[in-house]
Design a protein around this motif. Sequence first.
Motif, short mmCIF file in Angstrom:
data_model
loop_
_atom_site.label_atom_id
_atom_site.label_comp_id
_atom_site.label_asym_id
_atom_site.label_seq_id
_atom_site.Cartn_x
_atom_site.Cartn_y
_atom_site.Cartn_z
N ASP A 30 0.82 -1.32 0.05
CA ASP A 30 -0.08 0.10 0.09
C ASP A 30 0.84 1.28 0.04
O ASP A 30 2.17 1.17 0.12
CB ASP A 30 -0.94 0.07 1.26
N ASN A 31 0.48 2.60 -0.07
CA ASN A 31 1.10 3.59 -0.01
C ASN A 31 1.79 4.01 1.34
O ASN A 31 2.93 4.70 1.35
CB ASN A 31 0.15 4.93 -0.34
N SER A 32 1.60 3.25 2.38
CA SER A 32 2.56 3.06 3.35
C SER A 32 3.60 2.13 3.46
O SER A 32 4.39 2.02 4.49
CB SER A 32 1.94 3.00 4.86
N GLY A 33 3.91 1.56 2.26
CA GLY A 33 4.68 0.38 2.35
C GLY A 33 4.58 -0.80 3.01
O GLY A 33 5.29 -1.72 2.76
N ASN A 34 3.18 -1.06 3.61
CA ASN A 34 2.78 -2.44 4.02
C ASN A 34 2.39 -3.26 3.00
O ASN A 34 1.97 -3.24 1.85
CB ASN A 34 1.57 -2.31 5.00
N VAL A 35 2.73 -4.79 3.08
CA VAL A 35 2.54 -5.83 2.27
C VAL A 35 1.12 -6.14 2.43
O VAL A 35 0.61 -6.43 3.80
CB VAL A 35 3.39 -7.01 2.59
N ILE A 36 0.20 -6.04 1.46
CA ILE A 36 -1.14 -6.18 1.55
C ILE A 36 -1.60 -7.55 0.70
O ILE A 36 -2.52 -7.93 0.48
CB ILE A 36 -2.13 -5.11 1.09
N GLY A 37 -0.46 -8.03 -0.15
CA GLY A 37 -0.90 -9.16 -0.94
C GLY A 37 0.04 -9.44 -1.87
O GLY A 37 1.43 -9.06 -1.65
N ALA A 38 0.19 -10.24 -2.90
CA ALA A 38 1.10 -10.61 -3.82
C ALA A 38 0.45 -10.81 -4.96
O ALA A 38 -0.84 -11.54 -4.96
CB ALA A 38 1.87 -11.83 -3.30
N CYS A 39 1.18 -10.85 -6.32
CA CYS A 39 0.66 -11.13 -7.52
C CYS A 39 1.45 -12.00 -8.15
O CYS A 39 2.56 -11.82 -8.13
CB CYS A 39 0.59 -9.86 -8.33
N GLY A 40 0.98 -13.16 -8.53
CA GLY A 40 1.66 -14.34 -9.41
C GLY A 40 1.39 -14.30 -10.89
O GLY A 40 0.17 -14.35 -11.18
N ILE A 41 2.32 -14.37 -11.78
CA ILE A 41 2.03 -14.39 -13.27
C ILE A 41 2.90 -15.40 -14.07
O ILE A 41 3.92 -15.43 -13.51
CB ILE A 41 2.05 -13.19 -14.07
N SER A 42 2.24 -16.24 -14.85
CA SER A 42 2.79 -17.41 -15.64
C SER A 42 2.25 -17.17 -16.97
O SER A 42 1.03 -17.24 -17.17
CB SER A 42 2.97 -18.75 -14.81
N GLY A 43 3.20 -17.41 -18.12
CA GLY A 43 2.76 -17.41 -19.50
C GLY A 43 3.72 -17.17 -20.23
O GLY A 43 3.70 -17.64 -21.51
N ASP A 44 4.63 -16.45 -19.92
CA ASP A 44 5.74 -15.95 -20.88
C ASP A 44 6.89 -16.19 -20.12
O ASP A 44 7.09 -17.15 -19.29
CB ASP A 44 5.47 -14.66 -21.37
N THR A 45 8.09 -15.34 -20.50
CA THR A 45 9.41 -15.57 -19.82
C THR A 45 9.01 -15.13 -18.21
O THR A 45 7.99 -14.29 -18.27
CB THR A 45 10.38 -15.01 -20.47
N SER A 46 9.77 -15.51 -17.43
CA SER A 46 9.77 -14.94 -15.99
C SER A 46 9.73 -13.40 -16.07
O SER A 46 9.37 -12.71 -15.31
CB SER A 46 10.85 -15.75 -15.23
N ASP A 47 10.80 -12.93 -16.76
CA ASP A 47 10.87 -11.29 -16.77
C ASP A 47 9.81 -10.78 -17.27
O ASP A 47 9.16 -9.51 -16.63
CB ASP A 47 12.22 -10.87 -17.72
N LYS A 48 9.08 -11.16 -18.43
CA LYS A 48 7.81 -10.71 -18.86
C LYS A 48 6.77 -10.89 -17.92
O LYS A 48 5.82 -9.90 -17.80
CB LYS A 48 7.56 -11.13 -20.19
N ASP A 49 6.43 -12.08 -17.21
CA ASP A 49 5.72 -12.23 -16.41
C ASP A 49 5.93 -11.25 -15.29
O ASP A 49 4.48 -10.74 -14.74
CB ASP A 49 5.84 -13.68 -15.75
N GLU A 50 7.02 -11.16 -15.00
CA GLU A 50 7.18 -10.06 -13.79
C GLU A 50 6.87 -8.46 -13.94
O GLU A 50 5.98 -7.71 -13.43
CB GLU A 50 8.46 -9.85 -13.37
N MET A 51 7.05 -8.45 -15.49
CA MET A 51 6.82 -6.92 -16.15
C MET A 51 5.00 -6.80 -16.02
O MET A 51 4.78 -5.67 -15.64
CB MET A 51 7.02 -6.70 -17.54
N CYS A 52 4.30 -7.75 -16.36
CA CYS A 52 2.88 -7.77 -16.47
C CYS A 52 2.36 -7.59 -15.12
O CYS A 52 1.57 -6.64 -14.78
CB CYS A 52 2.44 -8.92 -16.98
#
Length: 110
Positions: A71-93
Amino acid sequence: GGHLVAFKREDKSGILRFDIAFGKAWGALGMGFGSRTLAGRAAKTPQFFTMLAAASDGRMITNPGGVLIRDNSGNVIGACGISGDTSDKDEMCAIAGIEAAGLKADPGTD
Protein backbone atom coordinates in the motif's frame (compact mmCIF):
# COMPACT_ATOMS: atom_id res chain seq x y z
CA GLY A 1 -3.65 -14.35 5.32
CA GLY A 2 -2.22 -15.33 1.95
CA HIS A 3 -5.54 -16.64 0.72
CA LEU A 4 -6.40 -16.54 -2.96
CA VAL A 5 -8.68 -13.60 -3.76
CA ALA A 6 -8.90 -13.81 -7.55
CA PHE A 7 -7.33 -15.50 -10.53
CA LYS A 8 -7.79 -15.54 -14.28
CA ARG A 9 -6.59 -18.13 -16.74
CA GLU A 10 -6.62 -17.50 -20.45
CA ASP A 11 -8.56 -19.98 -22.58
CA LYS A 12 -6.34 -22.74 -23.97
CA SER A 13 -3.46 -21.97 -21.62
CA GLY A 14 -1.56 -24.87 -20.12
CA ILE A 15 -3.16 -26.42 -17.06
CA LEU A 16 -0.06 -25.77 -14.92
CA ARG A 17 -0.09 -22.01 -15.50
CA PHE A 18 -2.31 -21.32 -12.48
CA ASP A 19 -0.20 -23.49 -10.19
CA ILE A 20 3.01 -21.78 -11.33
CA ALA A 21 1.56 -18.28 -10.91
CA PHE A 22 0.12 -19.17 -7.50
CA GLY A 23 3.48 -20.63 -6.42
CA LYS A 24 5.30 -17.46 -7.43
CA ALA A 25 2.90 -15.26 -5.43
CA TRP A 26 2.73 -17.69 -2.50
CA GLY A 27 6.52 -17.89 -2.23
CA ALA A 28 6.92 -14.12 -2.37
CA LEU A 29 4.27 -13.59 0.28
CA GLY A 30 5.53 -16.45 2.42
CA MET A 31 9.12 -15.25 2.47
CA GLY A 32 8.37 -11.52 2.46
CA PHE A 33 10.20 -10.55 -0.72
CA GLY A 34 9.58 -10.77 -4.44
CA SER A 35 10.36 -13.94 -6.35
CA ARG A 36 13.23 -12.21 -8.18
CA THR A 37 14.99 -12.16 -4.79
CA LEU A 38 13.91 -15.77 -4.20
CA ALA A 39 15.48 -16.79 -7.52
CA GLY A 40 18.81 -15.18 -6.65
CA ARG A 41 18.90 -16.68 -3.19
CA ALA A 42 17.88 -20.12 -4.46
CA ALA A 43 20.82 -20.09 -6.86
CA LYS A 44 23.21 -19.28 -3.99
CA THR A 45 21.76 -21.64 -1.36
CA PRO A 46 20.09 -24.55 -3.19
CA GLN A 47 20.05 -26.84 -0.13
CA PHE A 48 18.07 -24.29 1.89
CA PHE A 49 15.56 -23.86 -0.93
CA THR A 50 15.21 -27.62 -1.29
CA MET A 51 14.18 -27.62 2.37
CA LEU A 52 11.81 -24.70 1.79
CA ALA A 53 10.22 -26.62 -1.07
CA ALA A 54 9.67 -29.56 1.29
CA ALA A 55 8.33 -27.33 4.08
CA SER A 56 5.90 -25.67 1.68
CA ASP A 57 4.71 -28.96 0.15
CA GLY A 58 6.22 -27.84 -3.16
CA ARG A 59 4.06 -24.72 -3.41
CA MET A 60 6.94 -22.25 -3.71
CA ILE A 61 8.12 -21.25 -7.20
CA THR A 62 11.38 -19.30 -7.14
CA ASN A 63 11.29 -17.63 -10.57
CA PRO A 64 10.56 -13.94 -11.20
CA GLY A 65 6.88 -13.21 -11.67
CA GLY A 66 5.82 -13.22 -8.01
CA VAL A 67 5.48 -9.59 -6.93
CA LEU A 68 4.54 -8.27 -3.51
CA ILE A 69 1.76 -5.69 -3.41
CA ARG A 70 2.34 -2.79 -1.03
CA ASP A 71 0.00 0.00 0.00
CA ASN A 72 1.06 3.65 -0.02
CA SER A 73 2.54 3.25 3.47
CA GLY A 74 4.74 0.37 2.31
CA ASN A 75 2.80 -2.37 4.08
CA VAL A 76 2.50 -5.72 2.28
CA ILE A 77 -1.16 -6.31 1.49
CA GLY A 78 -0.81 -9.26 -0.89
CA ALA A 79 1.07 -10.67 -3.83
CA CYS A 80 0.50 -11.20 -7.54
CA GLY A 81 1.86 -14.13 -9.52
CA ILE A 82 1.90 -14.44 -13.29
CA SER A 83 2.93 -17.30 -15.58
CA GLY A 84 2.67 -17.60 -19.33
CA ASP A 85 5.75 -16.00 -20.88
CA THR A 86 9.35 -15.62 -19.79
CA SER A 87 9.76 -14.90 -16.08
CA ASP A 88 10.94 -11.36 -16.83
CA LYS A 89 7.83 -10.64 -18.91
CA ASP A 90 5.60 -12.26 -16.28
CA GLU A 91 7.12 -9.92 -13.71
CA MET A 92 6.64 -6.86 -15.94
CA CYS A 93 2.95 -7.74 -16.34
CA ALA A 94 2.50 -8.14 -12.59
CA ILE A 95 4.15 -4.78 -11.93
CA ALA A 96 1.99 -3.08 -14.57
CA GLY A 97 -1.22 -4.49 -13.09
CA ILE A 98 -0.32 -3.57 -9.52
CA GLU A 99 0.67 -0.03 -10.49
CA ALA A 100 -2.48 0.37 -12.61
CA ALA A 101 -4.46 -0.34 -9.43
CA GLY A 102 -2.67 2.55 -7.71
CA LEU A 103 -0.54 0.32 -5.50
CA LYS A 104 3.21 -0.27 -5.19
CA ALA A 105 4.87 -3.29 -6.78
CA ASP A 106 7.83 -4.93 -5.07
CA PRO A 107 9.36 -7.61 -7.32
CA GLY A 108 12.54 -7.96 -5.26
CA THR A 109 16.07 -7.54 -6.55
CA ASP A 110 18.69 -9.67 -8.26
